[in-house]
Scaffold this motif. Sequence first.
Motif, PDB file in Angstrom:
ATOM      1  N   ARG A 136     -10.932  -3.270  20.045  1.00  0.00           N
ATOM      2  CA  ARG A 136      -9.511  -2.955  19.860  1.00  0.00           C
ATOM      3  C   ARG A 136      -9.350  -1.986  18.698  1.00  0.00           C
ATOM      4  N   GLU A 137      -8.178  -1.349  18.662  1.00  0.00           N
ATOM      5  CA  GLU A 137      -7.873  -0.406  17.584  1.00  0.00           C
ATOM      6  C   GLU A 137      -7.256  -1.153  16.399  1.00  0.00           C
ATOM      7  N   TYR A 138      -7.737  -0.814  15.211  1.00  0.00           N
ATOM      8  CA  TYR A 138      -7.175  -1.342  13.973  1.00  0.00           C
ATOM      9  C   TYR A 138      -7.053  -0.184  12.991  1.00  0.00           C
ATOM     10  N   VAL A 139      -5.991  -0.197  12.179  1.00  0.00           N
ATOM     11  CA  VAL A 139      -5.853   0.820  11.145  1.00  0.00           C
ATOM     12  C   VAL A 139      -6.040   0.146   9.788  1.00  0.00           C
ATOM     13  N   TYR A 140      -6.781   0.802   8.920  1.00  0.00           N
ATOM     14  CA  TYR A 140      -6.991   0.333   7.549  1.00  0.00           C
ATOM     15  C   TYR A 140      -5.741   0.687   6.752  1.00  0.00           C
ATOM     16  N   LEU A 141      -5.098  -0.293   6.135  1.00  0.00           N
ATOM     17  CA  LEU A 141      -3.777  -0.078   5.549  1.00  0.00           C
ATOM     18  C   LEU A 141      -3.719   1.046   4.509  1.00  0.00           C
ATOM     19  N   PRO A 142      -4.699   1.207   3.638  1.00  0.00           N
ATOM     20  CA  PRO A 142      -4.618   2.363   2.720  1.00  0.00           C
ATOM     21  C   PRO A 142      -4.589   3.700   3.463  1.00  0.00           C
ATOM     22  N   ASP A 143      -5.299   3.813   4.602  1.00  0.00           N
ATOM     23  CA  ASP A 143      -5.221   5.031   5.413  1.00  0.00           C
ATOM     24  C   ASP A 143      -3.814   5.200   5.981  1.00  0.00           C
ATOM     25  N   ALA A 144      -3.247   4.097   6.472  1.00  0.00           N
ATOM     26  CA  ALA A 144      -1.888   4.155   7.039  1.00  0.00           C
ATOM     27  C   ALA A 144      -0.888   4.620   5.992  1.00  0.00           C
ATOM     28  N   ALA A 145      -1.035   4.148   4.759  1.00  0.00           N
ATOM     29  CA  ALA A 145      -0.104   4.528   3.694  1.00  0.00           C
ATOM     30  C   ALA A 145      -0.164   6.028   3.424  1.00  0.00           C
ATOM     31  N   VAL A 146      -1.358   6.594   3.432  1.00  0.00           N
ATOM     32  CA  VAL A 146      -1.501   8.041   3.230  1.00  0.00           C
ATOM     33  C   VAL A 146      -0.733   8.792   4.310  1.00  0.00           C
TER      34      VAL A 146
ATOM     35  N   VAL B 234       0.830  -1.218   0.000  1.00  0.00           N
ATOM     36  CA  VAL B 234       0.000   0.000   0.000  1.00  0.00           C
ATOM     37  C   VAL B 234       0.860   1.261   0.000  1.00  0.00           C
ATOM     38  N   ILE B 235       2.031   1.209   0.629  1.00  0.00           N
ATOM     39  CA  ILE B 235       2.934   2.368   0.609  1.00  0.00           C
ATOM     40  C   ILE B 235       3.413   2.633  -0.817  1.00  0.00           C
ATOM     41  N   ILE B 236       3.755   1.571  -1.542  1.00  0.00           N
ATOM     42  CA  ILE B 236       4.178   1.729  -2.938  1.00  0.00           C
ATOM     43  C   ILE B 236       3.056   2.356  -3.764  1.00  0.00           C
ATOM     44  N   ALA B 237       1.836   1.868  -3.585  1.00  0.00           N
ATOM     45  CA  ALA B 237       0.702   2.424  -4.334  1.00  0.00           C
ATOM     46  C   ALA B 237       0.524   3.912  -4.048  1.00  0.00           C
ATOM     47  N   GLU B 238       0.700   4.303  -2.786  1.00  0.00           N
ATOM     48  CA  GLU B 238       0.528   5.709  -2.412  1.00  0.00           C
ATOM     49  C   GLU B 238       1.663   6.567  -2.967  1.00  0.00           C
ATOM     50  N   LEU B 239       2.890   6.081  -2.915  1.00  0.00           N
ATOM     51  CA  LEU B 239       4.016   6.828  -3.482  1.00  0.00           C
ATOM     52  C   LEU B 239       3.810   7.067  -4.979  1.00  0.00           C
ATOM     53  N   LEU B 240       3.406   6.027  -5.690  1.00  0.00           N
ATOM     54  CA  LEU B 240       3.192   6.147  -7.136  1.00  0.00           C
ATOM     55  C   LEU B 240       2.052   7.111  -7.451  1.00  0.00           C
ATOM     56  N   LYS B 241       1.016   7.073  -6.620  1.00  0.00           N
ATOM     57  CA  LYS B 241      -0.120   7.974  -6.813  1.00  0.00           C
ATOM     58  C   LYS B 241       0.321   9.436  -6.757  1.00  0.00           C
ATOM     59  N   ARG B 242       1.368   9.696  -5.977  1.00  0.00           N
ATOM     60  CA  ARG B 242       1.876  11.062  -5.821  1.00  0.00           C
ATOM     61  C   ARG B 242       3.010  11.390  -6.793  1.00  0.00           C
ATOM     62  N   GLY B 243       3.248  10.491  -7.752  1.00  0.00           N
ATOM     63  CA  GLY B 243       4.252  10.763  -8.768  1.00  0.00           C
ATOM     64  C   GLY B 243       5.678  10.545  -8.319  1.00  0.00           C
ATOM     65  N   ILE B 244       5.869   9.784  -7.237  1.00  0.00           N
ATOM     66  CA  ILE B 244       7.216   9.513  -6.731  1.00  0.00           C
ATOM     67  C   ILE B 244       7.719   8.200  -7.329  1.00  0.00           C
ATOM     68  N   GLU B 245       8.822   8.267  -8.048  1.00  0.00           N
ATOM     69  CA  GLU B 245       9.409   7.062  -8.624  1.00  0.00           C
ATOM     70  C   GLU B 245       9.740   6.087  -7.494  1.00  0.00           C
ATOM     71  N   THR B 246       9.412   4.811  -7.685  1.00  0.00           N
ATOM     72  CA  THR B 246       9.504   3.858  -6.579  1.00  0.00           C
ATOM     73  C   THR B 246      10.171   2.556  -7.033  1.00  0.00           C
ATOM     74  N   VAL B 247      11.097   2.088  -6.185  1.00  0.00           N
ATOM     75  CA  VAL B 247      11.761   0.799  -6.408  1.00  0.00           C
ATOM     76  C   VAL B 247      11.207  -0.193  -5.381  1.00  0.00           C
ATOM     77  N   ALA B 248      10.640  -1.288  -5.868  1.00  0.00           N
ATOM     78  CA  ALA B 248      10.126  -2.345  -4.996  1.00  0.00           C
ATOM     79  C   ALA B 248      11.212  -3.393  -4.813  1.00  0.00           C
ATOM     80  N   PHE B 249      11.593  -3.646  -3.550  1.00  0.00           N
ATOM     81  CA  PHE B 249      12.714  -4.537  -3.227  1.00  0.00           C
ATOM     82  C   PHE B 249      12.197  -5.751  -2.471  1.00  0.00           C
ATOM     83  N   GLY B 250      12.596  -6.934  -2.919  1.00  0.00           N
ATOM     84  CA  GLY B 250      12.205  -8.154  -2.221  1.00  0.00           C
ATOM     85  C   GLY B 250      13.058  -9.321  -2.663  1.00  0.00           C
ATOM     86  N   ARG B 251      12.858 -10.476  -2.036  1.00  0.00           N
ATOM     87  CA  ARG B 251      13.671 -11.650  -2.351  1.00  0.00           C
ATOM     88  C   ARG B 251      13.177 -12.389  -3.585  1.00  0.00           C
TER      89      ARG B 251
END
Length: 321
Positions: free
Chosen positions: A201-211, A17-34
């Motif tokens: 209990r408290e829960y955060v919706y991940l798209p909100d957290a990414a914003v 979700v963080i990658i999706a939010e960065l891209l939405k704002r026009g920030i070039e993004t590198v996704a890193f994983g194994r």
Amino acid sequence: MVTKALVLGATGGTGTVIIAELLKRGIETVAFGRSLPKLEGLARSLGHPAGLSLKTGDVFRPEDIVAAADGVDLIIHSASVPYNEMSAQLLPMAESVMQAASQLGSKVIAVDGIYPYGRRTNEQPIEEHYPKNPHTRKGQVKLAFEQLFFSPRWERSPRMIVRLPDYYGPTANEASYLGSTLAAIAAGKPAFFIGNKSVPREYVYLPDAAVMIVELALREEAYGQNWHIPGGGVISGEEMVRIARQVSGKTKPVIPLGAASLSLLGLGVPVMKEIVEMLYLTREPLRLSGRKYEALVGPVPSTSFEIGITETVKEIMKRGR
């Protein structure tokens, strides 16, 4: 200013979700994983956006991170380790990330949770200056992570930690207490629920957290601090299950798991046994205050549980077709 970001743990629930939010704002993004297949699946799910590039590597090897970070001015560390490997692996992973960031001179944001705080003293939402008195092994390791992360050794790299409560959303997986519960309900299978279903209990919706995370990433004055990423209020497991069942149209049993059940399951699945020491948070939930975020950025994004759970279950069902 952030023009290009590297996201570690890109295919996890928060990384996606963080990658999706960065891209939405026009920030070039590198996704890193194994795993290249998982990274390719991520790119496919996002519609193969032009600003996204994929890099494979080992987060425990700083040279892999540096090799993936050409032109990057921000690293978002959302990589995680299994519960049963946290004590052994969390700090070596942090050391690797910070060595790379220091070499690059880039900003760093670490995505973390609430374990370092320990038990609550009352039911009021806590602010970032709340004392950290962890009484669990995981809480102590997480506090050691914070101390390593903010060490003066890395003075070339502006840093912040963003702290999330339990989370849910279409990208959440087994790393989330709720991920497997909602997935099972969506699939019409019997489900497990960690802890007492009747305690709100408290829960955060991940798209909100990414914003919120990206908003903080873009503000120079936010670095050098801890920040809370609060959820949209509290809700009981019973109410979450009711909404999820209503959306899925399926009503298979949802079985609460306490200490005895988790210990028994842990004989075959080590991660389950490791959850036991954290069950206090399901009986005495800790809530996060968003006052500091509101003072710097503005209102905390707050998708209602009705909408968030509905969107989550519908997306899981769509993927399962």
